[in-house]
Scaffold this motif. Structure first.
Motif, short mmCIF file in Angstrom:
data_model
loop_
_atom_site.label_atom_id
_atom_site.label_comp_id
_atom_site.label_asym_id
_atom_site.label_seq_id
_atom_site.Cartn_x
_atom_site.Cartn_y
_atom_site.Cartn_z
N ILE A 1 0.84 -1.21 0.00
CA ILE A 1 0.00 0.00 0.00
C ILE A 1 0.87 1.25 0.00
O ILE A 1 0.65 2.17 -0.78
CB ILE A 1 -0.96 -0.01 1.22
CG1 ILE A 1 -2.03 -1.09 1.01
CG2 ILE A 1 -1.60 1.36 1.41
CD1 ILE A 1 -2.89 -1.36 2.23
N THR A 2 1.91 1.28 0.85
CA THR A 2 2.77 2.48 0.87
C THR A 2 3.56 2.61 -0.43
O THR A 2 3.82 3.71 -0.90
CB THR A 2 3.74 2.48 2.06
OG1 THR A 2 4.47 1.25 2.08
CG2 THR A 2 3.03 2.66 3.38
N ALA A 3 3.91 1.47 -1.03
CA ALA A 3 4.62 1.53 -2.31
C ALA A 3 3.73 2.16 -3.37
O ALA A 3 4.18 3.01 -4.15
CB ALA A 3 5.05 0.12 -2.74
N LEU A 4 2.47 1.78 -3.41
CA LEU A 4 1.55 2.35 -4.41
C LEU A 4 1.30 3.83 -4.14
O LEU A 4 1.21 4.62 -5.08
CB LEU A 4 0.23 1.58 -4.41
CG LEU A 4 0.25 0.27 -5.22
CD1 LEU A 4 -1.03 -0.53 -4.99
CD2 LEU A 4 0.43 0.56 -6.71
N GLU A 5 1.21 4.19 -2.87
CA GLU A 5 1.05 5.62 -2.53
C GLU A 5 2.23 6.41 -3.07
O GLU A 5 2.07 7.46 -3.69
CB GLU A 5 0.97 5.80 -1.01
CG GLU A 5 -0.45 5.65 -0.46
CD GLU A 5 -0.47 5.60 1.07
OE1 GLU A 5 -1.53 5.29 1.62
OE2 GLU A 5 0.60 5.85 1.69
N ALA A 6 3.44 5.89 -2.80
CA ALA A 6 4.64 6.58 -3.27
C ALA A 6 4.65 6.64 -4.79
O ALA A 6 4.96 7.67 -5.38
CB ALA A 6 5.89 5.87 -2.75
N ALA A 7 4.28 5.53 -5.43
CA ALA A 7 4.30 5.47 -6.89
C ALA A 7 3.36 6.52 -7.48
O ALA A 7 3.69 7.18 -8.47
CB ALA A 7 3.90 4.07 -7.36
N ARG A 8 2.19 6.69 -6.87
CA ARG A 8 1.23 7.69 -7.35
C ARG A 8 1.81 9.10 -7.20
O ARG A 8 1.67 9.94 -8.08
CB ARG A 8 -0.06 7.60 -6.53
CG ARG A 8 -1.15 6.78 -7.22
CD ARG A 8 -2.37 6.71 -6.33
NE ARG A 8 -2.50 5.38 -5.74
CZ ARG A 8 -2.65 5.12 -4.45
NH1 ARG A 8 -2.67 6.10 -3.56
NH2 ARG A 8 -2.78 3.89 -4.03
N GLN A 9 2.48 9.35 -6.05
CA GLN A 9 3.01 10.70 -5.80
C GLN A 9 4.18 11.04 -6.72
O GLN A 9 4.43 12.21 -7.00
CB GLN A 9 3.44 10.81 -4.33
CG GLN A 9 2.23 10.95 -3.41
CD GLN A 9 2.50 10.39 -2.02
OE1 GLN A 9 3.55 9.80 -1.76
NE2 GLN A 9 1.56 10.57 -1.11
#
Ligand SMILES: [Zn+2]
Length: 444
Positions: A85-93
């Motif tokens: 989940i945090t990886a996807l958050e970072a990827a979006r940002q």
């Protein structure tokens, strides 16, 4: 990006690692191999994040039977759902973080570094480049701290603090053995005060038990300390406290050390005109007994909120809103970092307690009431020119000795006093003057 290229790189690596015999290498060769693998890992992390972003936006995860994009990523990468989940958050940002994106594609950032930077830079985009640079030079622990500080300057911090305060609780229950258990959740400043008080009382108990020749673990004595503080029998109020996690005790520079107060009265009546007992520089028994150290940039303390790069935090506990630091300044001792860019230039104290060295310099400088023309020498009161409640520091330049009358005028009748070179300016409020008086003090 060609999948065949990736597959051939992986095949090459696989055969290299199959025959890898690190014991046959020199230490310096091994160090170089370690660095090379770290770089490959960073590049792989970049590729994973970028691909994961597309997995999410393409909805391929639905077709592969996953309940979310994170579940797909977790399964594909062999990690837990939380990291995915945090990886996807970072990827979006990353789409809106050009410096991070560039450093990542260049193989300069690890996945953990990317996540930290993306989370902080999403709150404070101005800080992005600085964090990317820091990631290249500083250990992960320092980067994490910097990212926390950056997040603390974001607009959400005050809201977070209020939410913690609103949701504060103390619960107790009985466990299966019949033991009483407690759980509390409270704001960092209140928590630091409580922890400091318990630590002080625990220190006392450790001393008592040692003298009695009893060997009890500190954590057990900490419980006794808490009970004594809450139920009586302790010596709470006897001494100022210290900050947990800072490793050593901080004593207030007030009591005892500056008994050379003469006839001075610490009636810094920013909020209070009640006559004070001469020489009462020591904290009143009913006053604060524990001291919370806060590291805060002075500009932020004066302004009332943080701006980029500034910090306001309790060491070992975490960031707190500037308004909370101001409140603490009124009844605690604060260490204030005066910074010049990133360097700390001065460490001063906020709070009303005046260190002995500052007091001596003040008595020497202001031998009479500082208001020009007033020669009163007796029972002078010490005033914070810029009030403590508004971020004023307890430094020589922010202190002045005034007679009771002039102190009253300044505190309650909106008169002001300012230093101009070696002279004082006494400035009545706008509606009571034609212009500011400015003349040197009369007399020898
Ligand atoms: Zn005066």
């Amino acid at each position: 990006m060609k999948l065949t290229t990736l597959k051939s790189v992986a095949d090459t690596l696989r055969s290299e690692i199959a025959g890898f015999e690190p014991e046959l290498m020199s230490g310096s060769d091994a160090a170089q191999v370690l660095e090379a693998f770290a770089e490959l890992e960073k590049l792989a992390a970049a590729g994973k994040l970028l691909a994961a972003r597309r997995v999410e936006s393409s909805n391929i995860w639905r077709k592969t039977g996953h309940r979310s994009a994170a579940a797909h990523v977790a399964e594909a990468t062999g990690t837990g759902l939380g990291p995915a989940i945090t990886a996807l958050e970072a990827a979006r940002q990353l789409g809106s973080l050009p410096a991070t994106d560039e450093a990542m594609r260049d193989g300069r950032l690890s996945e953990s570094q990317i996540k930290e930077i993306a989370g902080a830079a999403a709150v404070q985009p101005d800080a992005e480049q600085e964090l990317v640079d820091a990631a290249g030079k500083q250990p992960m622990s320092v980067l994490k701290l910097r990212c926390r500080r950056v997040k603390a300057t974001g607009p959400d911090q005050a809201a977070t603090y209020r939410a913690i305060h609103k949701g504060r609780y103390l619960r107790n229950w009985t466990d299966a053995d019949g033991a009483m258990r407690f759980d509390a959740r409270l704001t960092p400043d209140e928590g630091a005060r409580l922890a400091a008080a318990v630590k002080d009382e625990t220190d006392r108990l450790v001393g008592e038990t040692r003298r009695a020749g009893v060997d009890e673990p500190r954590k057990a004595l900490a419980v006794d300390a808490l009970v004594r503080l809450a139920c009586g029998g302790g010596r709470s109020g006897a001494a100022p406290g210290s900050v947990p996690g800072s490793g050593h005790s901080h004593r207030a520079p007030g009591s005892g050390a500056d008994s050379d107060t003469g006839s001075d009265t610490d009636a810094d009546a920013d909020a209070n005109t009640a006559p004070k007992t001469p020489g009462s520089s020591e904290p009143a028994p009913s006053g604060p007994t524990t001291m919370v150290h806060v590291r805060v940039d002075h500009a932020a303390l004066l302004r009332g909120h943080l701006e980029g790069g500034e910090i306001c935090e309790i060491p070992g506990v975490g960031p707190i809103p500037v308004e909370v630091a101001r409140r603490l300044a009124v009844d605690s001792i604060l260490s204030v970092l005066v910074t010049d860019g990133v360097d700390v230039t001065v460490v001063a104290h906020a709070g009303r307690t005046i260190p002995a060295s500052v007091r001596r310099a003040l008595l020497e400088r202001d031998q009479t009431c500082a208001v020009p023309g007033c020669d009163i020498r007796e029972a002078l009161e010490i005033d914070h020119i810029h009030p403590v409640a508004e971020g004023g520091l307890t430094t020589l330049s922010n202190l002045v000795r005034l007679c009771h009358w002039h102190h009253y005028l300044k505190t309650h009748q909106r008169h002001r006093i300012e230093r101009s070179g070696t002279e004082w300016l006494w400035i009545p409020p706008d509606d009571a003057r034609a212009g500011a008086f400015s003349f040197s003090r009369a007399g020898p």
